[in-house]
Design a protein around this motif. Structure first.
Motif, mmCIF file in Angstrom:
data_model
loop_
_atom_site.group_PDB
_atom_site.id
_atom_site.type_symbol
_atom_site.label_atom_id
_atom_site.label_comp_id
_atom_site.label_asym_id
_atom_site.label_seq_id
_atom_site.Cartn_x
_atom_site.Cartn_y
_atom_site.Cartn_z
ATOM 1 N N GLU B 139 39.883 35.793 37.076
ATOM 2 C CA GLU B 139 39.478 35.210 38.363
ATOM 3 C C GLU B 139 39.361 36.522 39.229
ATOM 4 O O GLU B 139 39.734 37.812 38.819
ATOM 5 C CB GLU B 139 40.460 34.421 38.753
ATOM 6 C CG GLU B 139 40.694 33.242 38.054
ATOM 7 C CD GLU B 139 42.150 32.478 38.241
ATOM 8 O OE1 GLU B 139 42.246 31.625 38.788
ATOM 9 O OE2 GLU B 139 43.076 33.240 37.915
ATOM 10 N N ALA B 140 38.758 36.399 40.346
ATOM 11 C CA ALA B 140 38.716 37.579 41.315
ATOM 12 C C ALA B 140 39.879 37.931 41.522
ATOM 13 O O ALA B 140 41.031 37.364 41.840
ATOM 14 C CB ALA B 140 37.804 36.895 42.724
ATOM 15 N N PRO B 141 40.240 39.283 41.901
ATOM 16 C CA PRO B 141 41.441 39.724 42.309
ATOM 17 C C PRO B 141 41.889 39.122 43.740
ATOM 18 O O PRO B 141 41.167 38.997 44.664
ATOM 19 C CB PRO B 141 41.296 41.278 42.474
ATOM 20 C CG PRO B 141 40.148 41.681 41.898
ATOM 21 C CD PRO B 141 39.139 40.195 41.720
ATOM 22 N N THR B 143 43.072 39.759 47.380
ATOM 23 C CA THR B 143 43.039 40.781 48.126
ATOM 24 C C THR B 143 43.997 40.400 49.517
ATOM 25 O O THR B 143 43.974 39.394 50.082
ATOM 26 C CB THR B 143 41.645 40.938 48.573
ATOM 27 O OG1 THR B 143 41.274 39.811 49.671
ATOM 28 C CG2 THR B 143 40.792 41.132 47.666
ATOM 29 N N GLN B 150 43.543 48.144 52.402
ATOM 30 C CA GLN B 150 43.379 46.648 51.562
ATOM 31 C C GLN B 150 44.102 47.131 50.224
ATOM 32 O O GLN B 150 44.001 47.833 49.699
ATOM 33 C CB GLN B 150 41.601 46.668 51.427
ATOM 34 C CG GLN B 150 41.508 45.552 50.744
ATOM 35 C CD GLN B 150 39.993 45.050 50.661
ATOM 36 O OE1 GLN B 150 39.346 45.154 51.729
ATOM 37 N NE2 GLN B 150 39.278 44.891 49.551
ATOM 38 N N GLU B 152 44.268 45.261 46.292
ATOM 39 C CA GLU B 152 43.868 44.321 45.340
ATOM 40 C C GLU B 152 44.665 44.273 44.183
ATOM 41 O O GLU B 152 45.281 45.205 43.638
ATOM 42 C CB GLU B 152 42.363 44.802 45.237
ATOM 43 C CG GLU B 152 41.634 44.770 46.396
ATOM 44 C CD GLU B 152 40.045 44.858 46.174
ATOM 45 O OE1 GLU B 152 39.844 44.091 45.050
ATOM 46 O OE2 GLU B 152 39.474 45.213 46.952
ATOM 47 N N VAL B 154 45.714 42.153 40.388
ATOM 48 C CA VAL B 154 45.375 41.095 39.466
ATOM 49 C C VAL B 154 46.584 40.225 38.845
ATOM 50 O O VAL B 154 46.481 39.518 37.852
ATOM 51 C CB VAL B 154 44.314 41.597 38.162
ATOM 52 C CG1 VAL B 154 42.917 41.890 38.928
ATOM 53 C CG2 VAL B 154 44.867 42.900 37.735
ATOM 54 N N GLY B 155 47.801 40.750 39.216
ATOM 55 C CA GLY B 155 48.898 40.118 38.875
ATOM 56 C C GLY B 155 50.048 40.907 39.053
ATOM 57 O O GLY B 155 50.481 41.845 38.168
ATOM 58 N N VAL B 176 49.140 47.563 41.785
ATOM 59 C CA VAL B 176 48.246 47.092 42.554
ATOM 60 C C VAL B 176 47.281 48.466 43.081
ATOM 61 O O VAL B 176 47.671 49.658 42.708
ATOM 62 C CB VAL B 176 48.738 46.486 44.325
ATOM 63 C CG1 VAL B 176 49.451 45.471 43.523
ATOM 64 C CG2 VAL B 176 49.418 47.727 44.735
ATOM 65 N N ALA B 177 46.081 48.124 43.584
ATOM 66 C CA ALA B 177 45.098 49.075 43.936
ATOM 67 C C ALA B 177 45.280 49.022 45.494
ATOM 68 O O ALA B 177 44.916 48.246 46.092
ATOM 69 C CB ALA B 177 43.784 48.925 43.371
ATOM 70 N N SER B 179 43.324 50.315 48.887
ATOM 71 C CA SER B 179 42.090 51.254 49.620
ATOM 72 C C SER B 179 42.570 51.534 50.856
ATOM 73 O O SER B 179 42.904 50.567 51.577
ATOM 74 C CB SER B 179 40.898 50.575 49.235
ATOM 75 O OG SER B 179 40.841 50.037 47.951
#
Lengths: 200, 312
Positions: B139-141, B143, B150, B152, B154-155, B176-177, B179
């Motif tokens: 699925e889309a991350p 956000t 920001q 993003e 995925v879990g 997490v990422a 930005s």
């Protein structure tokens, strides 16, 4: 060579639909929207690299289409005319000063070990890096590159969409390529992705 | 480099709900303006109205939002099924269960949640959240945005705290990422962002269990997530009633001020101005300070600063 009868009929339909839209016929406006929304979305997605902000731009495009629809005389296919406006809206959007946003994001460590997952992660990361480079370019170069190199449209079609000459379009694509290649030399991941796009 | 890509990245179509929203926004714009101008601010306002009008369609698409009140009873109470929800908390936090994620909105926070199909986006206007996201392999991350930062994911489990222009991220599990401008950093379990900043408050939030909720929490706030609000209409009603029914005007301004966007900003300032006119100085001061925090580039920043100086 004279146009084929079918082409004339389709173009006549385009003019009729445009005329109805110009008169404020809501069902005609909805028809035009549904006929061309996928085309508009595809162009915008290719230029932007993700669906972020795209809803507003699709809406901007169709508002501009309906604002200008009186000027449509069937000189081109309606789809081409809509695409040109879409390209113009994308250019205006990219030309507005705005903070850079990372559009496509993955965290590879969190993805499962399945091979298809790796491919998806690779593709997403590659797209993210490519569009991060494109985001630094002049919007004219970015659009030309996205539509010709990524989307595979013919150079003369891109020139028509961008309302410029073939020579100027070639120059824009060349400049964009140069910048992308420059970044790829410092980014093995991006370089590997670009290499994978070469003909086998 | 090749002339054209052999296998260009796939184009991800918009969800049916997104298309409906675009269509609705477009039709609303055409209805409201005979010769519409392509002005982004008005378009975005239209889009929000369209999103609210399409709330029922989200029900059909299976979207859901559940708000739980752990101190009241252990059952989760469904309060809203819609694509976009605004949540404002006062002295107590609120726990929310979303598809594939759970979220605690901290006290004194303003948060917007948008869930369209598999896409989940959280925007923090003020305050903070602690969030747990189940792994999202296909699925889309998710956000989360706070100002120009920001995140993003995925879990994972993480916290984000925003105070004016400062945003802090603390990760409890996973990765997490983050930005910020054109910079992007991965933040792992036990780490925080920005790394060099003291984030005592954010750390405390991340490590603390879900706080108990005050049972006497304001009824309006309890219902707020499910209520579509036309901030402009509320503002205009309030403005018309300032002289004839100031108490009612204040209530209307208060409701409008809970929304994001220009009318939320206008309403918050007007609410403070009206309270000041009624000599309710302390409350006005609080709201003016809140205006400056929420809308640091708002149209009434200079006025708010000037009024605060007068108060002090």
């Amino acid at each position: 060579m004279s146009p084929q009868p079918n082409a004339i009929a389709v173009q006549h339909d385009d003019v009729e639909l445009a005329t109805r839209c110009a008169s404020g016929d809501r069902s005609a406006q909805l028809q035009l929207f549904h006929d061309h929304k996928s085309r508009v979305h595809a162009i915008l997605y290719r230029i932007l690299g993700s669906n972020r902000e795209i809803e507003d731009l699709v809406q901007d495009t169709f508002l501009e289409v309906f604002r200008s629809i009186e000027s449509f005389r069937g000189q081109a296919r309606l789809g081409t005319w809509v695409s040109t406006i879409c390209s113009r809206v994308a250019f205006a959007h990219l030309s507005r000063k705005r903070p850079a946003v990372i559009d496509v994001e993955t965290v590879p460590e969190m993805v499962t070990d399945a091979p298809e997952s790796d491919a998806i992660a690779f593709s997403r990361e590659a797209a993210r890096r490519l569009y991060a480079v494109l985001a630094k370019l002049d919007p004219k170069y970015r659009i030309a590159f996205a539509l010709h190199v990524i989307d595979g449209r013919k150079m003369q079609d891109v020139a028509a969409l961008m309302e410029t000459t073939l020579v100027a379009t070639k120059s824009r694509v060349w400049r964009a390529r140069k910048e992308v290649s420059k970044h790829a030399r410092r980014d093995p991941f991006l370089a590997s992705y670009l290499a994978s796009q070469e003909p086998s | 480099m090749t002339d054209s890509f052999q296998t260009p990245p796939p184009i991800e179509d918009l969800s049916e709900i997104s298309w409906k929203r675009v269509e609705q926004g477009l039709m609303n714009a055409l209805d409201s303006a005979p010769a519409p101008q392509v002005a982004s601010t008005s378009l975005r306002r239209t889009r929000v109205v369209g999103a609210l009008a399409l709330a029922c369609m989200t029900v059909a698409a299976g979207g859901f939002l559940v708000v739980s009140r752990p101190d009241r009873n252990s059952d989760e109470v469904a309060v809203s099924i819609q694509s976009t929800s605004e949540i404002s908390t006062q002295d107590s936090p609120t726990s929310i269960v979303l598809r594939g994620a759970s979220l605690e909105v901290h006290s004194h926070s303003d948060v917007a949640i948008e869930q369209l199909g598999d896409n989940l986006a959280i925007q923090i206007d003020e305050g903070g959240i602690t969030m747990h996201v189940e792994p999202r392999d296909h699925e889309a991350p998710v956000t989360v945005s706070a100002g120009n930062v920001q995140i993003e994911v995925v879990g994972t489990t993480f916290s984000v705290y925003r105070e004016m222009s400062q945003t802090h991220v603390v990760v409890a599990e996973g990765i997490v990422a983050v930005s910020h401008g054109d910079k992007r950093e991965l933040v792992r379990a036990g780490e925080q962002w920005p790394a060099q900043t003291k984030t005592t408050e954010a750390s405390a939030i991340a490590s603390s269990p879900v706080q108990k909720v005050d049972p006497a929490e304001d009824q309006e706030l309890r219902q707020a997530p499910g209520k579509p609000v036309d901030a402009r209409a509320l503002f205009e009603q309030a403005a018309a009633k300032e002289h004839s029914a100031p108490t009612e005007a204040l209530q209307l301004y208060r409701r409008a001020a809970k929304t994001r966007g220009p009318w939320g900003a206008n309403a918050l300032f007007a609410q403070a101005r009206l309270l000041l006119a009624q000599s309710k100085t302390n409350k006005a001061k609080t709201l003016l300070q809140r205006y400056l925090r929420r809308f640091p580039s708002g149209p009434n920043v200079a006025d708010a600063q000037s009024l605060l100086k007068e108060i002090e």
